[in-house]
Design a protein around this motif. Structure first.
Motif, PDB file in Angstrom:
ATOM      1  N   LEU A   1       0.846  -1.190   0.000  1.00 14.07           N
ATOM      2  CA  LEU A   1       0.000   0.000   0.000  1.00 14.07           C
ATOM      3  C   LEU A   1       0.886   1.246   0.000  1.00 14.07           C
ATOM      4  N   PRO A   2       0.493   2.286  -0.741  1.00 16.70           N
ATOM      5  CA  PRO A   2       1.310   3.502  -0.785  1.00 16.70           C
ATOM      6  C   PRO A   2       1.313   4.237   0.555  1.00 16.70           C
ATOM      7  N   LYS A   3       2.457   4.816   0.856  1.00 17.38           N
ATOM      8  CA  LYS A   3       2.633   5.662   2.050  1.00 17.38           C
ATOM      9  C   LYS A   3       2.363   4.920   3.360  1.00 17.38           C
ATOM     10  N   ILE A   4       2.684   3.635   3.390  1.00 20.19           N
ATOM     11  CA  ILE A   4       2.526   2.850   4.617  1.00 20.19           C
ATOM     12  C   ILE A   4       3.912   2.425   5.062  1.00 20.19           C
ATOM     13  N   GLY A   5       4.332   2.950   6.199  1.00 21.29           N
ATOM     14  CA  GLY A   5       5.650   2.614   6.710  1.00 21.29           C
ATOM     15  C   GLY A   5       5.604   1.442   7.676  1.00 21.29           C
ATOM     16  N   SER A   6       6.766   1.041   8.126  1.00 21.30           N
ATOM     17  CA  SER A   6       6.859  -0.129   9.007  1.00 21.30           C
ATOM     18  C   SER A   6       6.162   0.098  10.349  1.00 21.30           C
ATOM     19  N   ALA A   7       6.213   1.316  10.873  1.00 23.01           N
ATOM     20  CA  ALA A   7       5.553   1.593  12.153  1.00 23.01           C
ATOM     21  C   ALA A   7       4.031   1.470  12.014  1.00 23.01           C
ATOM     22  N   THR A   8       3.498   1.960  10.906  1.00 22.12           N
ATOM     23  CA  THR A   8       2.057   1.854  10.667  1.00 22.12           C
ATOM     24  C   THR A   8       1.659   0.397  10.484  1.00 22.12           C
ATOM     25  N   ILE A   9       2.464  -0.341   9.736  1.00 24.35           N
ATOM     26  CA  ILE A   9       2.180  -1.766   9.529  1.00 24.35           C
ATOM     27  C   ILE A   9       2.175  -2.494  10.861  1.00 24.35           C
ATOM     28  N   GLN A  10       3.138  -2.178  11.711  1.00 26.39           N
ATOM     29  CA  GLN A  10       3.217  -2.826  13.021  1.00 26.39           C
ATOM     30  C   GLN A  10       1.960  -2.535  13.849  1.00 26.39           C
ATOM     31  N   ARG A  11       1.525  -1.267  13.832  1.00 22.74           N
ATOM     32  CA  ARG A  11       0.307  -0.906  14.581  1.00 22.74           C
ATOM     33  C   ARG A  11      -0.919  -1.661  14.052  1.00 22.74           C
ATOM     34  N   LEU A  12      -1.030  -1.721  12.726  1.00 26.28           N
ATOM     35  CA  LEU A  12      -2.165  -2.429  12.126  1.00 26.28           C
ATOM     36  C   LEU A  12      -2.130  -3.913  12.482  1.00 26.28           C
ATOM     37  N   GLN A  13      -0.947  -4.514  12.435  1.00 29.87           N
ATOM     38  CA  GLN A  13      -0.824  -5.936  12.752  1.00 29.87           C
ATOM     39  C   GLN A  13      -1.139  -6.209  14.222  1.00 29.87           C
ATOM     40  N   GLN A  14      -0.798  -5.288  15.111  1.00 30.41           N
ATOM     41  CA  GLN A  14      -1.120  -5.449  16.529  1.00 30.41           C
ATOM     42  C   GLN A  14      -2.632  -5.488  16.754  1.00 30.41           C
ATOM     43  N   HIS A  15      -3.374  -4.918  15.812  1.00 24.07           N
ATOM     44  CA  HIS A  15      -4.834  -4.917  15.909  1.00 24.07           C
ATOM     45  C   HIS A  15      -5.482  -5.971  15.010  1.00 24.07           C
ATOM     46  N   GLY A  16      -4.659  -6.865  14.445  1.00 22.22           N
ATOM     47  CA  GLY A  16      -5.191  -7.990  13.685  1.00 22.22           C
ATOM     48  C   GLY A  16      -5.359  -7.770  12.194  1.00 22.22           C
ATOM     49  N   TYR A  17      -4.782  -6.701  11.664  1.00 21.95           N
ATOM     50  CA  TYR A  17      -4.891  -6.418  10.233  1.00 21.95           C
ATOM     51  C   TYR A  17      -3.554  -6.732   9.561  1.00 21.95           C
ATOM     52  N   PHE A  18      -3.526  -7.807   8.779  1.00 27.91           N
ATOM     53  CA  PHE A  18      -2.279  -8.269   8.182  1.00 27.91           C
ATOM     54  C   PHE A  18      -2.230  -8.119   6.663  1.00 27.91           C
ATOM     55  N   THR A  19      -3.379  -7.950   6.033  1.00 26.42           N
ATOM     56  CA  THR A  19      -3.438  -7.845   4.575  1.00 26.42           C
ATOM     57  C   THR A  19      -4.410  -6.727   4.193  1.00 26.42           C
ATOM     58  N   PRO A  20      -4.312  -6.228   2.965  1.00 24.62           N
ATOM     59  CA  PRO A  20      -5.313  -5.240   2.513  1.00 24.62           C
ATOM     60  C   PRO A  20      -6.730  -5.805   2.593  1.00 24.62           C
ATOM     61  N   GLU A  21      -6.874  -7.108   2.368  1.00 22.05           N
ATOM     62  CA  GLU A  21      -8.202  -7.729   2.451  1.00 22.05           C
ATOM     63  C   GLU A  21      -8.757  -7.651   3.868  1.00 22.05           C
ATOM     64  N   ASP A  22      -7.888  -7.725   4.877  1.00 24.93           N
ATOM     65  CA  ASP A  22      -8.331  -7.599   6.271  1.00 24.93           C
ATOM     66  C   ASP A  22      -8.930  -6.220   6.533  1.00 24.93           C
ATOM     67  N   LEU A  23      -8.438  -5.222   5.806  1.00 23.59           N
ATOM     68  CA  LEU A  23      -8.889  -3.838   6.010  1.00 23.59           C
ATOM     69  C   LEU A  23     -10.094  -3.468   5.144  1.00 23.59           C
ATOM     70  N   GLN A  24     -10.499  -4.381   4.294  1.00 22.94           N
ATOM     71  CA  GLN A  24     -11.551  -4.080   3.326  1.00 22.94           C
ATOM     72  C   GLN A  24     -12.874  -3.682   3.986  1.00 22.94           C
ATOM     73  N   GLN A  25     -13.231  -4.300   5.096  1.00 16.36           N
ATOM     74  CA  GLN A  25     -14.516  -4.028   5.747  1.00 16.36           C
ATOM     75  C   GLN A  25     -14.393  -3.144   6.993  1.00 16.36           C
ATOM     76  N   VAL A  26     -13.205  -2.584   7.210  1.00 15.16           N
ATOM     77  CA  VAL A  26     -12.966  -1.751   8.387  1.00 15.16           C
ATOM     78  C   VAL A  26     -13.542  -0.361   8.150  1.00 15.16           C
ATOM     79  N   THR A  27     -14.052   0.237   9.195  1.00 16.70           N
ATOM     80  CA  THR A  27     -14.595   1.597   9.092  1.00 16.70           C
ATOM     81  C   THR A  27     -13.554   2.619   9.552  1.00 16.70           C
ATOM     82  N   ILE A  28     -13.789   3.859   9.182  1.00 12.48           N
ATOM     83  CA  ILE A  28     -12.913   4.949   9.622  1.00 12.48           C
ATOM     84  C   ILE A  28     -12.931   5.028  11.147  1.00 12.48           C
ATOM     85  N   LYS A  29     -14.092   4.850  11.728  1.00  7.80           N
ATOM     86  CA  LYS A  29     -14.218   4.909  13.192  1.00  7.80           C
ATOM     87  C   LYS A  29     -13.347   3.841  13.856  1.00  7.80           C
TER      88      LYS A  29
END
Length: 104
Positions: free
Chosen positions: A11-39
Motif C-alpha cells: 500500500l502507498p505511504k505505509i511505513g513499518s511503524a504503521t504496519i506494526q500498529r495495524l498488525q497489533q490490531h489484527g490487520y495483516f493484509t489489505p483484504e483484512d482492512l476491506q470491511q474496516v470503518t474509519i471509526k
C-alpha cells in the motif's frame, strides 16, 4: 531467520511503524482492512480521520487494481446467425436461410 514482507507494505505511504500498529490490531493484509470503518481505524494510535480515510482509499485502489490484473476468462458461447423476421421467406428451410448472405 528473515521476516517475510507484509502484504500491507504494497500500500502507498505505509511505513513499518504503521504496519506494526495495524498488525497489533489484527490487520495483516489489505483484504483484512476491506470491511474496516474509519471509526474503527481512528481507535488505533496514530490514526486520525484523515489518515484512516487515506488508508481505506489506498486499500480500495489496491484491491481494485489486483482484481483488474487477473486474466478475464472468456466463455465460449456458440452463436447461430438468424436473419431478422422480416427477411424470412415462407417455405425456406432454416438451413437454406442460414446459408443466404444478405447484403445491405
Amino acid at each position: 531467520m528473515k521476516s517475510t514482507p507484509s502484504k500491507l507494505s504494497r500500500l502507498p505511504k505505509i511505513g513499518s511503524a504503521t504496519i506494526q500498529r495495524l498488525q497489533q490490531h489484527g490487520y495483516f493484509t489489505p483484504e483484512d482492512l476491506q470491511q474496516v470503518t474509519i471509526k474503527q481505524l481512528t481507535q488505533i494510535s496514530g490514526f486520525g480521520k484523515k489518515r484512516a480515510t487515506q488508508l481505506l482509499e489506498a486499500v480500495a485502489n489496491s484491491l481494485h487494481t489486483a482484481d483488474s490484473d487477473k486474466p478475464i476468462k472468456k466463455q465460449h458461447t456458440e452463436h447461430t446467425m438468424q436473419p431478422p423476421p422480416h427477411y424470412r421467406l415462407p417455405g425456406l428451410t432454416s438451413n437454406l436461410m442460414n446459408s443466404i448472405s444478405i447484403v445491405s
